[in-house]
Design a protein around this motif. Structure first.
Motif, PDB file in Angstrom:
ATOM      1  N   ILE A   1     -12.932   2.614  -7.310  1.00  0.00           N
ATOM      2  CA  ILE A   1     -11.739   3.421  -7.091  1.00  0.00           C
ATOM      3  C   ILE A   1     -11.901   4.125  -5.753  1.00  0.00           C
ATOM      4  O   ILE A   1     -12.867   4.869  -5.539  1.00  0.00           O
ATOM      5  CB  ILE A   1     -11.530   4.446  -8.217  1.00  0.00           C
ATOM      6  N   GLY A   2     -10.970   3.879  -4.847  1.00  0.00           N
ATOM      7  CA  GLY A   2     -11.031   4.484  -3.523  1.00  0.00           C
ATOM      8  C   GLY A   2     -10.222   5.760  -3.457  1.00  0.00           C
ATOM      9  O   GLY A   2      -9.636   6.206  -4.448  1.00  0.00           O
ATOM     10  N   ALA A   3     -10.179   6.371  -2.290  1.00  0.00           N
ATOM     11  CA  ALA A   3      -9.288   7.509  -2.076  1.00  0.00           C
ATOM     12  C   ALA A   3      -7.851   7.038  -2.303  1.00  0.00           C
ATOM     13  O   ALA A   3      -7.512   5.897  -1.990  1.00  0.00           O
ATOM     14  CB  ALA A   3      -9.465   8.056  -0.663  1.00  0.00           C
ATOM     15  N   PRO A   4      -6.974   7.896  -2.832  1.00  0.00           N
ATOM     16  CA  PRO A   4      -5.666   7.418  -3.296  1.00  0.00           C
ATOM     17  C   PRO A   4      -4.659   7.069  -2.212  1.00  0.00           C
ATOM     18  O   PRO A   4      -3.663   6.411  -2.510  1.00  0.00           O
ATOM     19  CB  PRO A   4      -5.154   8.589  -4.150  1.00  0.00           C
ATOM     20  N   VAL A   5      -4.874   7.511  -0.987  1.00  0.00           N
ATOM     21  CA  VAL A   5      -4.002   7.113   0.125  1.00  0.00           C
ATOM     22  C   VAL A   5      -4.888   6.610   1.260  1.00  0.00           C
ATOM     23  O   VAL A   5      -6.081   6.936   1.320  1.00  0.00           O
ATOM     24  CB  VAL A   5      -3.119   8.280   0.618  1.00  0.00           C
ATOM     25  N   PRO A   6      -4.330   5.809   2.173  1.00  0.00           N
ATOM     26  CA  PRO A   6      -5.122   5.373   3.327  1.00  0.00           C
ATOM     27  C   PRO A   6      -5.616   6.573   4.132  1.00  0.00           C
ATOM     28  O   PRO A   6      -5.105   7.693   3.995  1.00  0.00           O
ATOM     29  CB  PRO A   6      -4.127   4.531   4.128  1.00  0.00           C
TER      30      PRO A   6
ATOM     31  N   GLY B   1       0.834  -1.197   0.000  1.00  0.00           N
ATOM     32  CA  GLY B   1       0.000   0.000   0.000  1.00  0.00           C
ATOM     33  C   GLY B   1       0.867   1.244   0.000  1.00  0.00           C
ATOM     34  O   GLY B   1       2.098   1.179   0.021  1.00  0.00           O
ATOM     35  N   PHE B   2       0.199   2.379  -0.021  1.00  0.00           N
ATOM     36  CA  PHE B   2       0.913   3.654  -0.029  1.00  0.00           C
ATOM     37  C   PHE B   2       1.139   4.125   1.404  1.00  0.00           C
ATOM     38  O   PHE B   2       0.465   5.020   1.907  1.00  0.00           O
ATOM     39  CB  PHE B   2       0.138   4.678  -0.856  1.00  0.00           C
ATOM     40  N   ASP B   3       2.108   3.487   2.043  1.00  0.00           N
ATOM     41  CA  ASP B   3       2.472   3.852   3.414  1.00  0.00           C
ATOM     42  C   ASP B   3       3.580   4.905   3.384  1.00  0.00           C
ATOM     43  O   ASP B   3       3.932   5.435   2.319  1.00  0.00           O
ATOM     44  CB  ASP B   3       2.896   2.619   4.203  1.00  0.00           C
ATOM     45  N   ALA B   4       4.150   5.216   4.548  1.00  0.00           N
ATOM     46  CA  ALA B   4       5.178   6.252   4.635  1.00  0.00           C
ATOM     47  C   ALA B   4       6.375   5.931   3.745  1.00  0.00           C
ATOM     48  O   ALA B   4       6.924   6.825   3.089  1.00  0.00           O
ATOM     49  CB  ALA B   4       5.621   6.419   6.086  1.00  0.00           C
TER      50      ALA B   4
END
Length: 281
Positions: free
Chosen positions: A63-68, A32-35
């Motif tokens: 399609i969800g929001a692009p970052v958690p 995922g788009f983590d730190a």
């Protein structure tokens, strides 16, 4: 790059847009788009992956929001002089900061739920700034080095709750579904000047907002530095930078507000478009 997430709410997987606009799945390369992924090094690693070698995202996938969900979902009030004027409020001497509830965070095509008893639910297209590396007390000169990229935000607002019910603005900003974000996180290298972006919003096909980020009172560089003096910004945090004129509250002589069964469509040049249907709570 244009990065996105796809899949059911709470179980989204990372993706990247290929050269032809196709949606490719990145989940074989990162969780995922983590730190780590949002850092300059992490984004460089993603950029080195050939999108053409990745599987396509299935047609019809959500399609969800692009970052958690961000730790800090920060908004800036009255950051366009003409919007302040239509709101009958003075131009701020310093940025107005308020927080949007994490539970408001939603995908760019998810339904917007008008709260039970709401009379004044409104739309607000905004440029979102996504933090890539932690920023606390950073200078304006260094501020953009902490930005991973940009996105579209709809800062949906219930004006009665915000203005007429006492207390802070947060009351009218944090209802469930009031924070659609995306569809993409567009990395900073593709947005050389965040102060020259057209942004717009339509309701049922009628153009309501038409603006450009060049008319912000406080620009992105200033806002990242300013907010970081008060709040320690973390990777994945979002700053929604304010809205241009054309909100429903500002229509004279009779303001216009959302009701169930309508469609909002909004976008920013180079960052993509959102669309939400309104439903009753």
């Amino acid at each position: 790059m244009k990065l996105f997430r796809h899949g059911a709410a709470g179980a989204e997987r990372p993706g990247v847009v290929d050269a032809k606009g196709g949606l490719r799945d990145l989940s074989a390369h990162l969780a995922g788009f983590d730190a780590a992924a949002l850092s300059a090094e992490g984004l460089a690693r993603i950029a080195a992956i050939d999108p053409a070698a990745l599987p396509m995202v299935p047609d019809g996938a959500r399609i969800g929001a692009p970052v958690p969900r961000p730790v800090n979902f920060i908004c800036i009030g009255l950051n366009y002089a003409d919007h302040a004027a239509e709101s009958n409020l003075p131009i701020p001497e310093e940025p107005i900061i308020f927080l949007k509830a994490g539970s408001a965070y939603s995908g760019p095509f998810d339904d917007v739920v008008i709260p039970r008893g709401s009379k004044e639910t409104d739309w607000e297209v905004e440029l979102g700034v996504v933090i890539g590396t932690a920023a606390h007390c950073v200078t304006e000169a260094d501020a953009l080095d902490h930005v991973a990229g940009y996105c579209v935000v709809n800062d949906v607002s219930e004006r009665e709750y915000q203005i007429k019910r006492g207390g802070t603005w947060d009351k009218g900003k944090g209802c469930p579904s009031f924070g659609p974000v995306g569809p993409y996180l567009v990395t900073s290298d593709e947005v050389p000047d965040p102060q020259s972006l057209d942004l717009w919003c339509e309701v049922d096909g009628r153009r309501m907002q038409d603006g450009n980020t060049r008319t912000m009172i406080f620009g992105v560089r200033t806002l990242v530095s300013y907010v970081s003096q008060f709040i320690a910004l973390l990777p994945g945090d979002i700053i929604a930078t304010g809205t241009p004129p054309g909100v429903g509250m500002g229509i004279k002589p009779n303001p216009v507000f959302l009701r169930p069964g309508q469609t909002m469509r909004l976008g920013i040049a180079g960052l993509g478009e959102q669309a939400q249907k309104t439903i009753g709570g």
